[in-house]
Design an enzyme around this catalytic site. Structure first.
Site, PDB file in Angstrom:
ATOM      1  N   LYS A  83      87.258  27.214  30.116  1.00 26.79           N
ATOM      2  CA  LYS A  83      88.367  28.168  30.129  1.00 26.79           C
ATOM      3  C   LYS A  83      88.089  29.242  31.175  1.00 26.79           C
ATOM      4  O   LYS A  83      87.042  29.892  31.161  1.00 26.79           O
ATOM      5  CB  LYS A  83      88.468  28.812  28.749  1.00 26.79           C
ATOM      6  CG  LYS A  83      89.861  28.899  28.221  1.00 26.79           C
ATOM      7  CD  LYS A  83      89.803  29.400  26.809  1.00 26.79           C
ATOM      8  CE  LYS A  83      91.161  29.709  26.288  1.00 26.79           C
ATOM      9  NZ  LYS A  83      91.071  30.481  25.063  1.00 26.79           N
TER      10      LYS A  83
HETATM   11  C1  E4P Z   1      93.627  30.775  23.062  1.00 28.97           C
HETATM   12  O1  E4P Z   1      93.466  30.049  24.004  1.00 28.97           O
HETATM   13  C2  E4P Z   1      93.768  32.240  23.206  1.00 28.97           C
HETATM   14  O2  E4P Z   1      92.586  32.806  23.644  1.00 28.97           O
HETATM   15  C3  E4P Z   1      94.240  32.851  21.906  1.00 28.97           C
HETATM   16  O3  E4P Z   1      95.325  32.095  21.414  1.00 28.97           O
HETATM   17  C4  E4P Z   1      94.613  34.324  22.028  1.00 28.97           C
HETATM   18  O4  E4P Z   1      95.240  34.737  20.841  1.00 28.97           O
HETATM   19  P1  E4P Z   1      95.496  36.271  20.500  1.00 28.97           P
HETATM   20  O5  E4P Z   1      96.462  36.834  21.479  1.00 28.97           O
HETATM   21  O6  E4P Z   1      96.068  36.256  19.096  1.00 28.97           O
HETATM   22  O7  E4P Z   1      94.160  36.964  20.559  1.00 28.97           O
END
Ligand code: E4P
EC number: 2.2.1.2
Length: 214
Positions: A83
């Protein structure tokens, strides 16, 4: 729409993996911190439970550092996806990693423009954040609906992961949009299973069954 779990909690992943519904997992530094464990401990365990893509995020913010981290992360297991934040250095890293056959998930995407650049740089996945756009008064789901159209128009191979999913209405809109994947937190997955009429109906069936024995 494939379901990913948006958590670094191995017990929760095991519970839902047993239902056969979890195709992949996404984590981020905040989710790792919430698990009370380290990325190095958690990612191998998740990869052993889930054969599909498991996203692990880099911490570096320069291209060289991200590429170095990515090359280490993919040694953990074949299904690790790296990521990378949607910043200039990140997109440079994605290009290098794509050429090496390393899969990436470009994260923290908040506009169609960012999504286009991520796809063109060679990202395997791109993650628009619905909930965080809603938080600032925008319609996060609309961004994903538009992205699905654009990616279909241009036949991009990059898959869209709807992220920052906060409620069941988000999940419904993602399905209707035809998005490839939604990464869903455990709390929302639990809500998806439940319906009060299911519980009520089951209680009535059991009551009628017991009465039929009398
Ligand atoms: C996943 O890839 C993201 O990091 C995650 O869904 C972020 O979610 P949030 O905005 O609730 O922290």
């Amino acid at each position: 729409m494939k379901i990913f779990m948006d958590t670094a909690n191995v017990e929760e992943i095991r519970e839902f993996a047993d239902m056969g519904i979890v195709y992949g997992v996404t984590t981020n530094p905040s989710l790792i911190a919430k698990s009370g464990r380290t990325q190095a401990e958690v990612i191998p365990e998740i990869c052993a439970l889930i054969p599909g893509p498991v996203s692990a995020e880099v911490i570096s913010q320069d291209c060289e550092g991200m590429v170095k981290e990515a090359r280490e992360l993919v040694k953990i297991a074949d299904n690790v996806v790296v990521k990378i934040p949607c910043i200039t250095e990140g997109l440079k890293a994605v290009k290098i990693l794509a050429a090496e056959g390393i899969k990436t998930n470009v994260t923290l995407v908040f506009s169609l423009g960012q999504a286009l650049l991520a796809a063109r740089s060679g990202a395997s996945y791109v993650s628009p954040f619905i909930g965080r756009l809603d938080d600032i008064g925008q319609d996060g789901s609309k961004l994903v609906e538009d992205m699905v159209k654009v990616f279909r128009n241009y036949q991009f191979k990059t898959e869209i992961i709807a992220a920052s999913v906060r409620n069941m209405a988000h999940v419904d809109r993602m399905m209707l949009a035809g998005v490839d994947i939604a990464t869903i937190p455990t709390k929302v997955l639990r809500e998806l299973i439940k319906h009060e009429l299911t519980d009520k109906g089951l209680a009535k069936f059991m009551e009628d069954y017991r009465n039929s024995l009398k």
